[in-house]
Design a protein around this motif. Structure first.
Motif, short mmCIF file in Angstrom:
data_model
loop_
_atom_site.label_atom_id
_atom_site.label_comp_id
_atom_site.label_asym_id
_atom_site.label_seq_id
_atom_site.Cartn_x
_atom_site.Cartn_y
_atom_site.Cartn_z
N ASP A 3 0.85 -1.19 0.00
CA ASP A 3 0.00 0.00 0.00
C ASP A 3 0.89 1.23 0.00
O ASP A 3 1.60 1.48 0.96
CB ASP A 3 -0.91 -0.01 1.24
CG ASP A 3 -1.94 1.10 1.23
OD1 ASP A 3 -2.01 1.83 0.23
OD2 ASP A 3 -2.66 1.23 2.22
N THR A 4 0.88 2.01 -1.08
CA THR A 4 1.75 3.18 -1.17
C THR A 4 1.13 4.42 -0.55
O THR A 4 1.79 5.44 -0.43
CB THR A 4 2.10 3.48 -2.64
OG1 THR A 4 0.88 3.68 -3.37
CG2 THR A 4 2.90 2.33 -3.25
N LYS A 5 -0.11 4.35 -0.14
CA LYS A 5 -0.77 5.48 0.50
C LYS A 5 -0.23 5.61 1.93
O LYS A 5 -0.15 4.63 2.66
CB LYS A 5 -2.28 5.27 0.51
CG LYS A 5 -3.04 6.47 1.02
CD LYS A 5 -4.54 6.26 0.90
CE LYS A 5 -5.25 7.49 1.41
NZ LYS A 5 -6.68 7.41 1.27
N PRO A 6 0.12 6.84 2.36
CA PRO A 6 0.63 6.99 3.73
C PRO A 6 -0.44 6.66 4.77
O PRO A 6 -1.64 6.82 4.53
CB PRO A 6 1.02 8.46 3.82
CG PRO A 6 0.54 9.13 2.60
CD PRO A 6 0.07 8.08 1.63
N TYR A 7 0.01 6.21 5.95
CA TYR A 7 -0.90 5.86 7.02
C TYR A 7 -1.70 7.08 7.46
O TYR A 7 -2.87 6.98 7.79
CB TYR A 7 -0.12 5.28 8.20
CG TYR A 7 -1.01 4.65 9.25
CD1 TYR A 7 -1.52 3.37 9.07
CD2 TYR A 7 -1.35 5.34 10.40
CE1 TYR A 7 -2.34 2.79 10.03
CE2 TYR A 7 -2.16 4.77 11.37
CZ TYR A 7 -2.66 3.50 11.17
OH TYR A 7 -3.47 2.93 12.12
N TYR A 8 -1.04 8.25 7.47
CA TYR A 8 -1.71 9.52 7.75
C TYR A 8 -1.56 10.42 6.55
O TYR A 8 -0.50 10.47 5.93
CB TYR A 8 -1.08 10.23 8.97
CG TYR A 8 -1.25 9.48 10.25
CD1 TYR A 8 -2.50 9.33 10.84
CD2 TYR A 8 -0.16 8.90 10.88
CE1 TYR A 8 -2.66 8.63 12.03
CE2 TYR A 8 -0.31 8.20 12.07
CZ TYR A 8 -1.56 8.07 12.63
OH TYR A 8 -1.71 7.37 13.80
N GLU A 9 -2.61 11.16 6.24
CA GLU A 9 -2.52 12.14 5.16
C GLU A 9 -1.53 13.24 5.54
O GLU A 9 -0.75 13.70 4.71
CB GLU A 9 -3.89 12.75 4.88
CG GLU A 9 -3.89 13.74 3.75
CD GLU A 9 -5.25 14.34 3.48
OE1 GLU A 9 -5.32 15.23 2.61
OE2 GLU A 9 -6.24 13.95 4.12
N HIS A 11 1.14 14.07 8.89
CA HIS A 11 1.72 13.68 10.17
C HIS A 11 2.57 14.87 10.61
O HIS A 11 3.54 15.22 9.96
CB HIS A 11 2.57 12.43 9.99
CG HIS A 11 2.76 11.67 11.26
ND1 HIS A 11 3.16 10.37 11.27
CD2 HIS A 11 2.62 12.03 12.56
CE1 HIS A 11 3.25 9.94 12.51
NE2 HIS A 11 2.94 10.94 13.32
N HIS A 52 -6.65 7.56 11.64
CA HIS A 52 -6.05 6.83 10.51
C HIS A 52 -6.52 7.42 9.18
O HIS A 52 -7.71 7.67 8.99
CB HIS A 52 -6.42 5.35 10.60
CG HIS A 52 -5.96 4.56 9.43
ND1 HIS A 52 -4.63 4.26 9.23
CD2 HIS A 52 -6.63 4.03 8.40
CE1 HIS A 52 -4.53 3.57 8.11
NE2 HIS A 52 -5.73 3.41 7.59
N GLY A 53 -5.56 7.63 8.31
CA GLY A 53 -5.86 8.16 6.98
C GLY A 53 -6.07 9.66 6.97
O GLY A 53 -6.32 10.25 5.93
N ARG A 56 -2.34 13.25 12.23
CA ARG A 56 -1.77 12.86 13.53
C ARG A 56 -0.82 13.98 13.98
O ARG A 56 0.01 14.42 13.20
CB ARG A 56 -1.01 11.55 13.40
CG ARG A 56 -0.25 11.12 14.63
CD ARG A 56 -1.14 10.51 15.64
NE ARG A 56 -0.35 10.13 16.82
CZ ARG A 56 -0.85 9.58 17.88
NH1 ARG A 56 -2.13 9.32 17.95
NH2 ARG A 56 -0.09 9.29 18.89
#
Length: 108
Positions: A3-9, A11, A52-53, A56
């Motif tokens: 999954d190349t999408k970051p854990y947080y949009e 951070h 998440h997403g 943070r």
């Protein structure tokens, strides 16, 4: 899983470093970093942007930009900011996080 999408949009890390001694370099902790980080965390929750997403807000140790401080950095963009008060923090949240606009006047 790739999954190349970051854990947080977004951070956001606030430097919280505090140095002691009369001959030490400046430090973000001595310039209200803890209060600013708490304000940002509360504001992001009030705007329902946390989780998440999404966004943070974290504490960090020394980021070695002491003379430009206090500092925070927004990832994954890697945009560095300084700030003076909660109005500056609000502007970063509203414009950078909310609208995707870099706040040039606070960028370092």
């Amino acid at each position: 899983m790739n999954d190349t999408k970051p854990y947080y949009e977004h951070h956001v890390f606030f430097c919280m470093n505090e140095r002691e001694g009369k001959d030490c370099r400046e430090s973000c902790g001595a310039h209200g970093a803890e209060a600013a980080q708490k304000h940002a965390k509360k504001r992001v929750k009030e705007l329902d942007l946390n989780g998440h997403g999404r966004v943070r807000i974290n504490k960090a140790g020394c980021m070695d930009r002491c003379e430009e401080g206090p500092v925070l950095v927004v990832y994954p963009q890697g945009t560095w900011y300084t700030y003076v008060d909660n109005a500056d923090i609000d502007e970063i949240i509203d414009r950078h996080i909310g609208k995707g606009e870099v706040v040039e006047r606070l960028k370092i």
